[in-house]
Design a protein around this motif. Structure first.
Motif, PDB file in Angstrom:
ATOM      1  N   ALA A   1       0.813  -1.217   0.000  1.00  0.00           N
ATOM      2  CA  ALA A   1       0.000   0.000   0.000  1.00  0.00           C
ATOM      3  C   ALA A   1       0.847   1.269   0.000  1.00  0.00           C
ATOM      4  N   SER A   2       1.941   1.267   0.750  1.00  0.00           N
ATOM      5  CA  SER A   2       2.796   2.462   0.817  1.00  0.00           C
ATOM      6  C   SER A   2       4.052   2.335  -0.030  1.00  0.00           C
ATOM      7  N   LYS A   3       4.263   1.146  -0.609  1.00  0.00           N
ATOM      8  CA  LYS A   3       5.501   0.849  -1.338  1.00  0.00           C
ATOM      9  C   LYS A   3       6.715   1.144  -0.459  1.00  0.00           C
ATOM     10  N   GLY A   4       6.598   0.696   0.788  1.00  0.00           N
ATOM     11  CA  GLY A   4       7.680   0.894   1.740  1.00  0.00           C
ATOM     12  C   GLY A   4       8.214  -0.434   2.256  1.00  0.00           C
ATOM     13  N   MET A   5       9.482  -0.432   2.639  1.00  0.00           N
ATOM     14  CA  MET A   5      10.125  -1.622   3.180  1.00  0.00           C
ATOM     15  C   MET A   5      10.447  -1.403   4.651  1.00  0.00           C
ATOM     16  N   PHE A   6       9.984  -2.332   5.480  1.00  0.00           N
ATOM     17  CA  PHE A   6      10.380  -2.348   6.879  1.00  0.00           C
ATOM     18  C   PHE A   6      11.724  -3.069   6.936  1.00  0.00           C
ATOM     19  N   THR A   7      12.767  -2.315   7.277  1.00  0.00           N
ATOM     20  CA  THR A   7      14.134  -2.764   7.016  1.00  0.00           C
ATOM     21  C   THR A   7      14.822  -3.435   8.195  1.00  0.00           C
ATOM     22  N   GLY A   8      14.255  -3.310   9.414  1.00  0.00           N
ATOM     23  CA  GLY A   8      15.010  -3.814  10.555  1.00  0.00           C
ATOM     24  C   GLY A   8      16.362  -3.139  10.597  1.00  0.00           C
ATOM     25  N   ASP A   9      17.432  -3.945  10.494  1.00  0.00           N
ATOM     26  CA  ASP A   9      18.801  -3.418  10.463  1.00  0.00           C
ATOM     27  C   ASP A   9      19.515  -3.722   9.156  1.00  0.00           C
ATOM     28  N   THR A  10      18.783  -4.233   8.153  1.00  0.00           N
ATOM     29  CA  THR A  10      19.419  -4.659   6.903  1.00  0.00           C
ATOM     30  C   THR A  10      20.204  -3.535   6.242  1.00  0.00           C
ATOM     31  N   CYS A  11      19.600  -2.355   6.156  1.00  0.00           N
ATOM     32  CA  CYS A  11      20.299  -1.236   5.513  1.00  0.00           C
ATOM     33  C   CYS A  11      20.662  -0.163   6.532  1.00  0.00           C
TER      34      CYS A  11
END
Length: 317
Positions: free
Chosen positions: A169-179
């Protein structure tokens, strides 16, 4: 405790991790299947509950609690929180499942890193019943409503048991600590990698970042901390600093001294490297962000030293 309404669907509750503002947060996705991403450690659970109350969310309404990975600053409070969420399931990477059921090794690893501060920062860590855990394979999808689907990606580099979650829906990534970590100081933002022990792998981290680049991302939802819409810039910065971290650490590393000495030396070098960047960009050296930077660079140095030892087959440290 603060609440930030990112949009009509997603809110961010400041979990006051380490008793610090805007350090670690929980993202609340208000869809038909109400979903929370991250709980932080057990001392943060009262902040999470207070935030949910202010958002008029009942704990009985929560259906999913997603953990990007099982490091305690992201997931340590999940077991404690789940006890008060009778209808919720925990979602985790397949490699994280057994450590949630029996957190013994998780606790031992964190004690090795945090020492005498462990109890203050993380206690208690409650095991999670096996029947309340769902695992997500790479590319697997979960519908939260007719208009929102989450897609789960396995994104190692920071940890082997890491999930990144794409919100359609938001074209967003929940990244945690990946990036990495987003440091926000006034109107200025800085992005540095998080290379904590003991599964840090720079090539896998770069591969995961390249996966991000292949997706139509408009937002990055950082575990530490907050949302960014400058996706390409943030990813480029993290990759750049990852190379700089490794180069500077390689210059300082010695197989003829102890692990502790290597960690101290590399921590100092990384603090100098990142601190100079902040000062050059106009940040006052007395800004509290420098204390946080020291903590993060120390943990990152531990991960880099551990990586060097594994790569070099060096057992003398």
């Amino acid at each position: 405790m603060s609440i930030y309404r990112i949009d009509s669907r997603i809110s961010l509750v400041d979990l006051m991790d380490l008793s610090l503002k805007e350090r670690t947060g929980s993202y609340i996705i208000n869809e038909e299947a109400l979903t929370i991403i991250e709980t932080s450690a057990s001392p943060s659970i009262p902040h999470l509950k207070k935030g949910l109350s202010k958002l008029n969310i009942n704990l009985e309404d929560i259906q999913y609690i997603i953990l990007t990975h099982i490091h305690l600053d992201h997931a340590g409070g999940a077991g404690l929180f789940l006890k008060e969420c009778p209808n919720a399931s925990i979602i985790v990477h397949p490699k994280g499942r057994r450590h949630l059921i029996d957190p013994t090794r998780l606790i031992a690893g964190a004690r090795a890193v945090y020492g005498e501060k462990f109890d203050e920062l993380f206690d208690p860590i409650a095991p999670i019943p096996e029947e309340r855990i769902l695992v997500m394979d790479h590319g697997e999808k979960l519908g939260l409503s007719d208009t929102c689907t989450l897609t789960f990606y396995h994104t190692p580099g920071h940890a082997e048991h890491h999930l990144s979650i794409f919100d359609s829906a938001s074209k967003g990534m929940f990244t945690g600590d990946t990036c990495g970590i987003q440091y926000t100081i006034g109107s200025k933002r800085f992005y540095f990698p998080s290379t904590s022990p003991n599964q840090f792998d720079p090539e896998k981290m770069k591969t995961s970042i390249h996966l991000y680049r292949s997706l139509p991302l408009d937002r990055l939802y950082f575990g530490h901390y907050g949302v960014s819409e400058e996706v390409s810039f943030a990813l480029t910065e993290v990759e750049k600093w990852l190379d700089l971290f490794l180069k500077k650490s390689e210059e300082q590393y010695s197989s003829h001294v102890t692990i502790e000495e290597n960690v101290r030396t590399i921590t100092s070098a990384l603090i100098d490297l990142t601190g100079r960047e902040l000062v050059q960009k106009g940040i006052d050296p007395k800004n509290p962000i420098f204390s946080l930077l020291e903590l993060d660079m120390n943990v990152s140095a531990m991960g880099i030293v551990d990586y060097f030892i594994k790569q070099k087959g060096d057992r003398s440290s």
